[in-house]
Each structure stands twice: as structure tokens, then as C-alpha cells.
Design an enzyme around this catalytic site. Structure first.
Site, PDB file in Angstrom:
ATOM      1  N   THR A  16      44.239  30.750  47.989  1.00  8.52           N
ATOM      2  CA  THR A  16      43.768  31.368  49.182  1.00  8.52           C
ATOM      3  C   THR A  16      42.855  32.632  48.559  1.00  8.52           C
ATOM      4  O   THR A  16      43.381  33.513  47.834  1.00  8.52           O
ATOM      5  CB  THR A  16      44.638  31.941  50.158  1.00  8.52           C
ATOM      6  OG1 THR A  16      45.592  30.957  50.201  1.00  8.52           O
ATOM      7  CG2 THR A  16      44.164  32.451  51.272  1.00  8.52           C
ATOM      8  N   ALA A  17      41.770  32.690  49.119  1.00 10.06           N
ATOM      9  CA  ALA A  17      41.068  33.734  48.807  1.00 10.06           C
ATOM     10  C   ALA A  17      40.295  34.045  47.180  1.00 10.06           C
ATOM     11  O   ALA A  17      39.898  35.071  46.801  1.00 10.06           O
ATOM     12  CB  ALA A  17      41.432  35.193  49.204  1.00 10.06           C
ATOM     13  N   ALA A  18      40.531  33.090  46.469  1.00 10.47           N
ATOM     14  CA  ALA A  18      39.876  33.041  44.944  1.00 10.47           C
ATOM     15  C   ALA A  18      38.493  33.393  45.022  1.00 10.47           C
ATOM     16  O   ALA A  18      38.053  34.135  44.451  1.00 10.47           O
ATOM     17  CB  ALA A  18      40.382  31.959  44.320  1.00 10.47           C
ATOM     18  N   GLY A  19      37.730  32.490  46.123  1.00  9.15           N
ATOM     19  CA  GLY A  19      36.364  32.671  46.156  1.00  9.15           C
ATOM     20  C   GLY A  19      35.865  34.092  46.708  1.00  9.15           C
ATOM     21  O   GLY A  19      34.922  34.765  46.462  1.00  9.15           O
ATOM     22  N   ASP A  20      36.885  34.874  47.392  1.00 11.35           N
ATOM     23  CA  ASP A  20      36.902  36.348  48.074  1.00 11.35           C
ATOM     24  C   ASP A  20      36.740  37.122  46.935  1.00 11.35           C
ATOM     25  O   ASP A  20      36.046  38.068  46.859  1.00 11.35           O
ATOM     26  CB  ASP A  20      37.510  36.324  49.082  1.00 11.35           C
ATOM     27  CG  ASP A  20      37.499  35.606  50.387  1.00 11.35           C
ATOM     28  OD1 ASP A  20      36.196  35.119  50.437  1.00 11.35           O
ATOM     29  OD2 ASP A  20      38.177  35.534  51.131  1.00 11.35           O
TER      30      ASP A  20
ATOM     31  N   ASN B  21      38.199  40.369  52.986  1.00 12.09           N
ATOM     32  CA  ASN B  21      38.728  40.208  51.749  1.00 12.09           C
ATOM     33  C   ASN B  21      37.790  40.662  50.685  1.00 12.09           C
ATOM     34  O   ASN B  21      38.257  41.179  49.748  1.00 12.09           O
ATOM     35  CB  ASN B  21      38.970  38.836  51.587  1.00 12.09           C
ATOM     36  CG  ASN B  21      40.408  38.337  52.353  1.00 12.09           C
ATOM     37  OD1 ASN B  21      41.030  38.909  52.950  1.00 12.09           O
ATOM     38  ND2 ASN B  21      40.451  36.897  52.567  1.00 12.09           N
TER      39      ASN B  21
HETATM   40  P1  ADP Z   1      36.830  29.189  46.878  1.00 11.22           P
HETATM   41  O1  ADP Z   1      38.133  29.946  46.799  1.00 11.22           O
HETATM   42  O2  ADP Z   1      35.609  29.853  47.323  1.00 11.22           O
HETATM   43  O3  ADP Z   1      37.080  27.624  47.117  1.00 11.22           O
HETATM   44  P2  ADP Z   1      37.093  28.212  44.124  1.00 11.22           P
HETATM   45  O4  ADP Z   1      38.261  27.539  44.393  1.00 11.22           O
HETATM   46  O5  ADP Z   1      35.894  27.649  43.161  1.00 11.22           O
HETATM   47  O6  ADP Z   1      36.466  29.011  45.314  1.00 11.22           O
HETATM   48  O7  ADP Z   1      37.410  29.596  43.075  1.00 11.22           O
HETATM   49  C1  ADP Z   1      36.670  30.751  43.029  1.00 11.22           C
HETATM   50  C2  ADP Z   1      36.800  31.089  41.704  1.00 11.22           C
HETATM   51  O8  ADP Z   1      38.121  31.497  41.111  1.00 11.22           O
HETATM   52  C3  ADP Z   1      36.527  30.217  40.578  1.00 11.22           C
HETATM   53  O9  ADP Z   1      35.117  29.905  40.406  1.00 11.22           O
HETATM   54  C4  ADP Z   1      37.324  30.683  39.328  1.00 11.22           C
HETATM   55  O10 ADP Z   1      36.499  31.680  38.895  1.00 11.22           O
HETATM   56  C5  ADP Z   1      38.491  31.230  39.964  1.00 11.22           C
HETATM   57  N1  ADP Z   1      39.585  30.267  39.976  1.00 11.22           N
HETATM   58  C6  ADP Z   1      39.895  29.519  41.179  1.00 11.22           C
HETATM   59  N2  ADP Z   1      40.862  28.488  40.949  1.00 11.22           N
HETATM   60  C7  ADP Z   1      41.466  29.070  40.025  1.00 11.22           C
HETATM   61  C8  ADP Z   1      42.373  28.476  38.834  1.00 11.22           C
HETATM   62  N3  ADP Z   1      43.557  27.625  39.197  1.00 11.22           N
HETATM   63  N4  ADP Z   1      42.591  29.093  37.736  1.00 11.22           N
HETATM   64  C9  ADP Z   1      41.838  29.952  37.253  1.00 11.22           C
HETATM   65  N5  ADP Z   1      40.830  30.381  37.986  1.00 11.22           N
HETATM   66  C10 ADP Z   1      40.623  30.013  39.223  1.00 11.22           C
END
Ligand code: ADP
Length: 312
Positions: A251-255, A44
Site C-alpha cells: 500500500t502506498a509504495a507509489g505514493d 500520503n
Molecule cells: P503503485 O504503488 O503506484 O501501484 P508500484 O507497485 O509500481 O506502484 O510501486 C511503486 C514503486 O515502489 C516501484 O516503482 C518500486 O520502486 C517500489 N516497489 C514497489 N514494490 C516493491 C517491492 N516489492 N520491492 C521493492 N520495491 C518495490
């Protein structure tokens, strides 16, 4: 010059079910739509970095089954060099079972399969690609000794190392790994596991980040979901707010975040601006379903930032 990123990490096939709620222990929930997506944090993040304009080499391991072949082909179709993804005849390819609720929250169980057959030899075989990279991007879905080996190898040639310490490790990470890491970017859960500090507010995010610096990382970026991220180095601490969007699937926001952070650093961007760029990439990714298909292009990230008046 194009930013060059090498990823040493996992490749999985994600089996995703949309569900009205996340199941509790022992509960069966009647879900909705089912779909399969290429995934794995390593792959990812490789796709995220490639979509954002980097030349990407993936180092990993899949099984000699149709799923593994599809994963390699998928990377190649995304413009990623996949010839360092070894086909291991002795193991099945990796899988992840993912449930997503209507507000975009998820649960994930992964069966690593061939990902745990990735070896130091595989990393050593890719040393020239690693040495030619601006950034080496790592996660914890392949054996820890391989992660450490890759990190040390990169640092021996001054290649920057970005570690996404996910999934949260069951044991403390070795000091040697922290010392080889340029930037560590845990989410709130991982930050608590690594430091013992619950990241409930900015002050505590700062304490957790300081502890990670104390363990040997040059910089710590704690991801805070929709709230954005907290950045700390020896000389600075900064909260960098997230970008408000309507989340469909986190899913995969962190990626997306890690891939974007790696690309920005590979381009020579300073850390606060790189985190801002990564926040925008994470925000775009949560507006779409799936892992790799939700990874944004550079134009999409810049368009979102511009629409909110952010200079990136
Ligand atoms: P992971 O997916 O690794 O658990 P996060 O949930 O903290 O990590 O999300 C990673 C990054 O994606 C956040 O630091 C932010 O920049 C962005 N992000 C995540 N969720 C949202 C949201 N609901 N709205 C806007 N940005 C988001």
C-alpha cells in the site's frame, strides 16, 4: 535551499484489514488484524515529501467531522502546512477500504466524499504557495478540472508539475493536461489504461512511455513494482532496477515513489538519479504496514541505497 513542494490532492482515512487472501466477487473472507491509518494519495505523497526533507503545503478538502479534523492535525504533526486544506460542511471526509494479503498485495475501494468538493477557488486561494514551489505534485483523486487548473496555473509560472495518474482514469485524459505535465509517473495498470499498451517487458514499457511523451509530457516514469521503473524523455530511455526487499505491505509504495521523485526534482537532481532515489523510497515503504506511517525518512532511503552499494 530547502525543496518546496505543493500537493493538490486527496485526504482519506484508510480502514485496513489483513486477510489470508483477497476476496473474490461475492466472497466473505475471515480476516485478521484491523487498523485505521491516515491516507489518500495526496496526503500520503505530502507526508512522503515532508519526511524526505521538503517544505510541503497541502491543498485539499475534508468534511467537518472528527475524521477530517484528525487528517488535518496529522498533516500538521508531520510538519506540513495544512491551512489550505478546506473544511467543507456539505460532505463527509474521504474513506478507503483496504484489504492486504500475506504477500502484501492489496485491493482498495475509496469513497471520495469531501475530496470531490475541492474546487478551482481552493487552488486559486493557494496560488502564492504554488508559485513559490519548485514542484507541484498531483494525482487523480480530486476532480479532474481542478487537477487541470492547478497544472496550468503552475506551468504559467514555470513550476514543474509531477502527475501520478492514479487511480487510472475511466476516460482518456485531456491533451491539455498532458501538455502541462513535466513528469507523469503511472504504474503498469495506469500506463496500460492511458496508452493501450500492456507494459509486459522493457520494450513495451518504452513504447508506452513514448506514447505518453507523444501526448505532451516532458518525461514519463513507469513504475514496475518490485522491478523498479522505466524512464523516458525525448532524448533517453532507461530501465532503473528496483531494490530487492521483503515486502510486507505494498500500500502506498507509489505514493512514497511520487513524493521522493518530487523532492529530488525540487532539489534539482537529474531525472535518472531522481528515479533511483524514488525506487529506494518505494522499497523502504513496502517493508512496513500502512500508508503514511510507512513513508521513509531521507536517512532510511540513503541507508538502504548505501547497503546495496548504490550511490544516491
Ligand atoms: P503503485 O504503488 O503506484 O501501484 P508500484 O507497485 O509500481 O506502484 O510501486 C511503486 C514503486 O515502489 C516501484 O516503482 C518500486 O520502486 C517500489 N516497489 C514497489 N514494490 C516493491 C517491492 N516489492 N520491492 C521493492 N520495491 C518495490
Amino acid at each position: 535551499m530547502k525543496p518546496r513542494v505543493t500537493v493538490v490532492g486527496s485526504l482519506n482515512t484508510d480502514l485496513v484489514i489483513k486477510s489470508p487472501k483477497l476476496p473474490k466477487v461475492g466472497e466473505t473472507v475471515l480476516g485478521g488484524e484491523f487498523a485505521t491509518f491516515p491516507g489518500g494519495k495526496g496526503a500520503n505523497q505530502a507526508v512522503a515529501a515532508a519526511r524526505l526533507g521538503a517544505d510541503v503545503v497541502m491543498v485539499g478538502c475534508v468534511g467537518s467531522d472528527a475524521f477530517g479534523q484528525r487528517l488535518r492535525e496529522g498533516l500538521a504533526a508531520a510538519g506540513i502546512r495544512a491551512d489550505r486544506v478546506r473544511v467543507a460542511p456539505e460532505a463527509p471526509s474521504g474513506f478507503a477500504l483496504i484489504t492486504v494479503d500475506p504477500s502484501g498485495r492489496n485491493t482498495i475501494v475509496a469513497a471520495p466524499g469531501a475530496n470531490f468538493h475541492l474546487s478551482r477557488e481552493d487552488v486559486l486561494a493557494a496560488r502564492e504557495e504554488i508559485f513559490a514551489s519548485h514542484v507541484l505534485l498531483l494525482q487523480l483523486e480530486v476532480p479532474l478540472d481542478v487537477v487541470m487548473y492547478a497544472a496550468r496555473l503552475a506551468r504559467s509560472r514555470d513550476v514543474r508539475v509531477v502527475l501520478d495518474p492514479a487511480p487510472a482514469p475511466a476516460q482518456p485524459l485531456p491533451g491539455e493536461l498532458y501538455q502541462a505535465v513535466s513528469v507523469i509517473n503511472p504504474n503498469e495498470v495506469e500506463a496500460k489504461v492511458l496508452t493501450g499498451i500492456p507494459v509486459s517487458d522493457e520494450r513495451r514499457a518504452d513504447s508506452a512511455a513514448r506514447r505518453l511523451l507523444g501526448l505532451g509530457c516532458e518525461a514519463a516514469v513507469i513504475k514496475l513494482g518490485a522491478r523498479g521503473a522505466f524512464l523516458a524523455t525525448a532524448s533517453t530511455s532507461e530501465y532503473i532496477p528496483g531494490i530487492a526487499v521483503t515486502a510486507l505491505d505494498t500500500t502506498a509504495a507509489g505514493d512514497a515513489f511520487a513524493g521522493a521523485l518530487a523532492v529530488a526534482l525540487a532539489e534539482g537532481t537529474d531525472l535518472p538519479a531522481a528515479v533511483q532515489f524514488a525506487n529506494a523510497a518505494g522499497a523502504v515503504s513496502v517493508t512496513r504496514m500502512g500508508a503514511q506511517p510507512s513513508m521513509p525518512t531521507r536517512d532510511e532511503v540513503l541507508a538502504l541505497a548505501r547497503s546495496r552499494g548504490l550511490a544516491i
